[in-house]
Enzyme design. Sequence first.
Site: not given
Ligand code: F6P
Length: 324
Positions: A130, A174, A188, A190, A257
Amino acid sequence: MADKFKVGVLTSGGDAPGMNAAIRAVVRTGLTNNMEVVGIQNGFEGLLNGEFRSLGLRDVGGILQRGGTVLLTSRSKRFMEPSGQRNAIRKMNEAGIDALVIIGGEGSMNGAYALSQQGVKVIGIPGSIDNDIWGTNIAIGTDTAMNTIMEAVDKLRDTASSHQRAFLIETMGRNSGYLAVMTAIVCGAEVTLIPEVPTTAEEVALAVEQAYKRGKTHAIIINAEGSGIRTTDLAAKIDEMDVGFKTRMTILGHIQRGGSPTAYDRLLASRMGVKAVEALVEGTHGVMTGLKGKGVDFIPLLDVISNKRKVNMEYYHMAKVLAR
Ligand code: F6P
């Protein structure tokens, strides 16, 4: 012979690519400095449960390039309570652990600060896709996530242009718009929606219509998950207002992630892991490693948790201008 200084390392909160590189750096630098390094499994939950194992040089072989965290992670509710923290400290003392390196996001740095307030020697390392942690230009994992988003949006743009569609793409982050704004620039886009700038679905639909009238073959709309507008609602509004493009949407979700960390994240994680152990060698604690300019500094955990990191609005405006 005196016991060796024993440092525990754990990863906590959402995993981020590069966490393994940081673990490896902590272990190898710690061992090089004649410390014993203990891996704590499963974040603060593992600390509470006493899930400890001693780590040697070969235990962290072959992990540098792997996403996720080999130590596993968790979001521990128990640890957030003062009684949980007391129990965690008891477990640490029983195992003879002298200091902790905590790799994680904003919530983990709060946990790190709470422990440091109770006399535990703690070093934090910022790891979160994040990039919402105050005190570092960038956290471990953010660069990889941006690259993952960029690759996905590039692919979506191919099909969006071919069908002359508007594509709504939801990114994580988040309560921060960092990932959305930065990827909007490099992809890019919009239109970009972020939590920091309240935007209505009508405004988005009108912006998409203007893009259509300017002769664009597609419109890419990046919606940060915390923007306050559901991606499905945005799509419905754009379709209802009949702006020229038909819509499709993709929620990128947890794909953001995962994956092998970029060169940038491996380097950042390695530098921060080394620096965390250097702090302990010189007797510094209660700090987080933070990238400032070109160097990695120590930032007091109190400052980290007392300040909110803001998105630089120059980038938000840049994304708008460059989308014309
Ligand atoms: O903080 C990392 C993050 O991937 C956020 O971007 C997202 O809101 C949250 O964790 C999701 O959490 P979980 O994996 O517990 O659903």
